[in-house]
Design an enzyme around this catalytic site. Structure first.
Site, PDB file in Angstrom:
ATOM      1  N   CYS A 319       0.770  -1.245  -0.022  1.00  0.00           N
ATOM      2  CA  CYS A 319       0.131  -0.040   0.027  1.00  0.00           C
ATOM      3  C   CYS A 319       1.013   1.137  -0.122  1.00  0.00           C
ATOM      4  CB  CYS A 319      -0.906  -0.057   1.249  1.00  0.00           C
ATOM      5  SG  CYS A 319      -0.053  -0.181   2.622  1.00  0.00           S
ATOM      6  N   HIS A 754      -0.856   0.817   7.828  1.00  0.00           N
ATOM      7  CA  HIS A 754      -1.316   0.903   6.379  1.00  0.00           C
ATOM      8  C   HIS A 754      -1.321   2.293   5.761  1.00  0.00           C
ATOM      9  CE1 HIS A 754      -3.904  -0.590   3.046  1.00  0.00           C
ATOM     10  NE2 HIS A 754      -4.903   0.189   3.349  1.00  0.00           N
TER      11      HIS A 754
END
Length: 792
Positions: A319, A754
């Site tokens: 990500c 994340h």
């Protein structure tokens, strides 16, 4: 069949070293599951979609292809099928995450170009060479799969250097099997048993206030007892126990753990597991992200499809890469360079023999995959999205971190991308989209004599500290902290809804960059001595795209990394015109250059003892502290610490600092200096880089890109012409900007958690969270880590 026999000399039988691309087209994101399937060149083993295979025939003349088509099988009724919990940080390997993908039927045929004549496979009528070659291609592990498997498995724990001869005190301590509590507070979870003295203490405090109270780490600092085991992870399977080494700062293996535990009366065979290990906690974070506000979880968001709204399938902790690329390919320079002005066919025609390893080809493939809309259509999973495996392979080549499946810092990836794109377009600023991001910072240093010096450096990001004392909600914070202190006394915890976080205006962060700052140990050529100077900084040029990094990650005393739990109030439009530097003003007198008669500063770099001692007191290695101070030109503890946190894994971090200037000069080969100068670097910077890198040109180049501040030691009056020649391509214009995107991060460190991107597209904000692309409902722009502004 006769035609096939006439082309047998063009068919190769693959050997184990061949990279076989049978999962994806090398110039598009077509796969065997796409309309038309995939064609594998039986000479080069490159894969091509139906639209692109003719280009390969035109370029290479290779006529024989294995055509692979996969069609999804009907799914059987599987009600409430239990999912096996993974035990490894891996996807698609035994014990790892299950891909949970549907099954496919696979069909093969031989196709001969240019007329797409097809022959069935398998068939006994086919020449033996073709049958053998195709069989080997079918059973071989694909290049993508090999790369994935090599990268995914989590690192194996090393045996601790302190385990074999660990000293254990005969202090009569016996550890009970249950009822554990920290010896210094009331914590009953996240407890660690020191294997030297048997003390039970709580673990580290996390950035959000959870975890322990740092008592175990404080005990190590006082005693230097090296190993601790996490209570609750000890079972009959001792290999699963979580042992941590404080000197090695890592989870380790203790082969004598049974003996070390029995010293304190612990019968591990009867213990039950009650706590997650560090690896399992990381695994848990991989499978259960705290989406929080950044991901706009719980919001009824409208999915977005079409050109520019293509998601990225997460390749496993990718990500950080996806979020940066989503913003980059929403900017005009990237859209123009790799999509509007670069066709796929032209990029393939000019690519190297292996287009999967050609960065320009893979950037163009990425652009067309994202911006064509071809892979952004609704399906059962939301949208298909693209898997940027080939791009990741080429961008991460020779980089041990980005080639792994571990999470990385999005900023580090952004800087690495700049470096790689620059190397792929040497000296051609028109073809380098990052030219539009480049700017020049001018620093003014004034010593007590009143004389000044001006230094310049170029950069692509502006890193900003966050002045918490400038929070706009101080009264609200005061009330909250008083309430929290009272609740702590009562043994109660504050709920997430009740937490009040500081709100710091972006203007205050920008002001902290341009404000006056003391520079200790500055050598003044006017005073012929070291003194404390005053430094201010400003923009000599304003870029077309301005990238701001918020320094949310700091180091607390006790070398505990901390993430600032803070909101940044970012307006949609900013004006930084007032931050433009003024260069030398009438009446200002420049500091004289050092001459042979002066007691000039040594030719070799010297670290500020004040900065080094402060960093060393936090537990950092002394040599590393010296390098951090030198690499940041002794500008301050915070700058040195940020450099240190970013370079702790550098392969040369433990190399000695060359202190004898004459010896250092002798190690620098003049031919190497001129080679670096030919790359566009200034001679003194090239010389400094070679000294720091032991004369190795490749490492010296990396050093220069990793230390952009190195050029700031060059006085303006002696290098203005060179700087102007090198930076003539740097854009400049108005200081008014509009926010067009930002990358947010959740987690305790930039290397875990994340990343999510938000981008302003077609007049409205979109959230791009891996392959989930939707209209933003509750824009969390006060939680960004990287902010991207476009000049108005």
């Amino acid at each position: 069949m006769d035609l096939l026999r006439s082309h047998l000399h063009k068919v190769r039988i693959p050997d184990p070293t061949d990279r076989i691309h049978k999962d994806e087209c090398c110039v598009s994101f077509d796969t065997p599951r796409s309309e038309g399937g995939l064609y594998v060149d039986m000479a080069s083993f490159l894969g091509f979609g139906r639209e692109h295979v003719a280009w390969n025939y035109e370029k290479t003349g290779n006529p024989v292809y294995l055509h692979i088509v996969q069609r999804r099988k009907p799914e059987p009724d599987e009600v409430d099928r239990p999912l096996k919990k993974p035990t490894l940080l891996a996807i698609g390997v035994e014990g790892g995450f299950s891909d949970q993908e549907p099954e496919y039927d696979e069909a093969f045929e031989i196709v001969i170009l240019p007329d797409f004549i097809s022959l069935p496979f398998p068939s006994v009528d086919l020449p033996e060479k073709v049958r053998i070659a195709v069989d080997k291609v079918i059973v071989a592990e694909s290049a993508d799969r090999k790369q994935q498997l090599a990268s995914w498995v989590a690192d194996k724990k090393e045996i601790s250097a302190h385990a074999i001869d660990l000293h254990q005190l005969d202090n009569g301590v016996t550890v009970p099997p249950t009822g554990w509590k920290c010896s210094k507070c009331d914590k009953t979870e996240n407890l660690w048993l020191n294997l030297t003295d048997g003390m039970i203490l709580c673990g580290r405090r996390l950035w959000d206030g959870s975890g322990g109270n740092n008592h175990a780490i404080e005990h190590y600092e006082q005693t230097k007892y090296p190993l601790a085991v996490k209570l609750g992870t000890i079972t009959a399977d001792l290999e699963a126990a979580d042992v941590f080494s404080y000197p090695e700062d890592d989870s380790v293996e203790d082969p004598l753990l049974a003996k070390h535990l029995s010293h304190f009366g612990i019968d591990f065979s009867s213990l039950q597991k009650t706590e997650m290990t560090t690896a399992e906690r990381e695994l848990d974070h991989n499978t259960n992200f705290d989406w929080n506000r950044i991901q706009e979880s719980g919001k009824d968001a409208e999915p977005l499809y079409g050109p520019g709204f293509t998601g990225f399938v997460n390749l496993g902790n990718s990500c950080y890469m996806a979020s940066v690329l989503q913003v980059m390919f929403s900017t005009h320079p990237f859209i123009s360079r790799y999509f509007e002005k670069q066709s796929l066919k032209a990029a393939f025609a000019t690519s190297s023999a292996d287009p999967t390893l050609d960065l320009n080809m893979q950037m163009t493939k990425l652009a067309h995959g994202m911006l064509s809309g071809k892979y952004s259509v609704p399906n059962q999973e939301g949208q298909e999205g693209i898997r940027p495996r080939m791009f990741k392979t080429v961008i991460a080549a020779k980089h041990p971190e980005f080639s792994s499946m571990r999470q990385q810092d999005a900023l580090d990836f952004f800087l690495h991308l700049i470096d790689q794109v620059d190397q792929a377009n040497p000296g051609n600023h028109e073809l380098n989209p990052f030219t539009r991001f480049k700017f020049i910072i001018e620093e003014r240093i004034q010593c007590p004599s009143g004389k000044v010096s001006y230094n310049t450096r170029s950069d692509y990001i502006l890193s900003l500290s966050i002045p918490l004392h400038e929070a706009s909600n101080k009264e609200e914070l005061k009330v909250f902290h008083e309430k929290k202190a009272a609740m702590d006394l009562d043994g109660k915890e504050v709920s997430n809804e009740e937490i009040v976080r500081p709100r710091v205006p972006l203007e205050a962060c920008l002001a902290s960059f341009s404000g006056a700052e003391e520079v200790p140990d500055f050598y003044s050529t006017a005073l012929n001595s070291k003194t404390t100077a005053i430094k201010t900084a400003g923009f000599r040029t304003f870029p077309d795209y301005l990238v701001l990094q918020m320094r949310k990650f700091v180091m607390e005393a006790g070398w505990v990394p901390k993430k600032l739990d803070v909101y940044i109030d970012v307006p949609d439009i900013i004006d930084i015109s007032h931050m433009r530097s003024k260069s030398v003003q009438p009446g200002e007198e420049l500091l004289p250059e050092a001459s042979g008669g002066n007691k000039a500063e040594p030719a070799y770099p010297v670290a500020s003892e004040d900065i080094v001692s402060q960093l060393a007191s936090m537990g950092f290695n002394y040599l590393h502290c010296q390098k951090a101070a030198i690499s940041t030109s002794n500008t301050g503890v915070e700058e040195a610490m940020n450099w240190l946190l970013s370079h702790m894994d550098d392969p040369d971090i433990d190399d000695p600092i060359l202190k004898d200037s004459q010896a250092a000069e002798h190690t620098v080969d003049e031919a190497s200096v001129q080679t670096l100068v030919s790359f566009g670097f200034q001679e003194d910077v090239a010389r400094k880089a070679l000294i720091a890198s032991g004369g190795n040109i490749e490492r010296a180049t990396d050093w220069i890109f990793s230390n952009p501040e190195a050029s700031s030691s060059v006085p303006t009056d002696s290098s203005t012409s060179n700087a102007e020649a090198d930076d003539a391509h740097v854009p400049d214009g108005s200081g008014r900007y509009k926010l067009m995107g930002f990358v947010s991060h959740m987690g305790t460190s930039t290397h875990c958690g994340h990343y999510v991107a938000h981008v302003l597209k077609d007049g409205r904000w979109a959230i791009l969270n891996d392959n989930k692309v939707a209209a933003s409902v509750d824009l969390p722009k006060d939680m960004g880590y990287l902010y991207f502004f476009q000049r108005i």
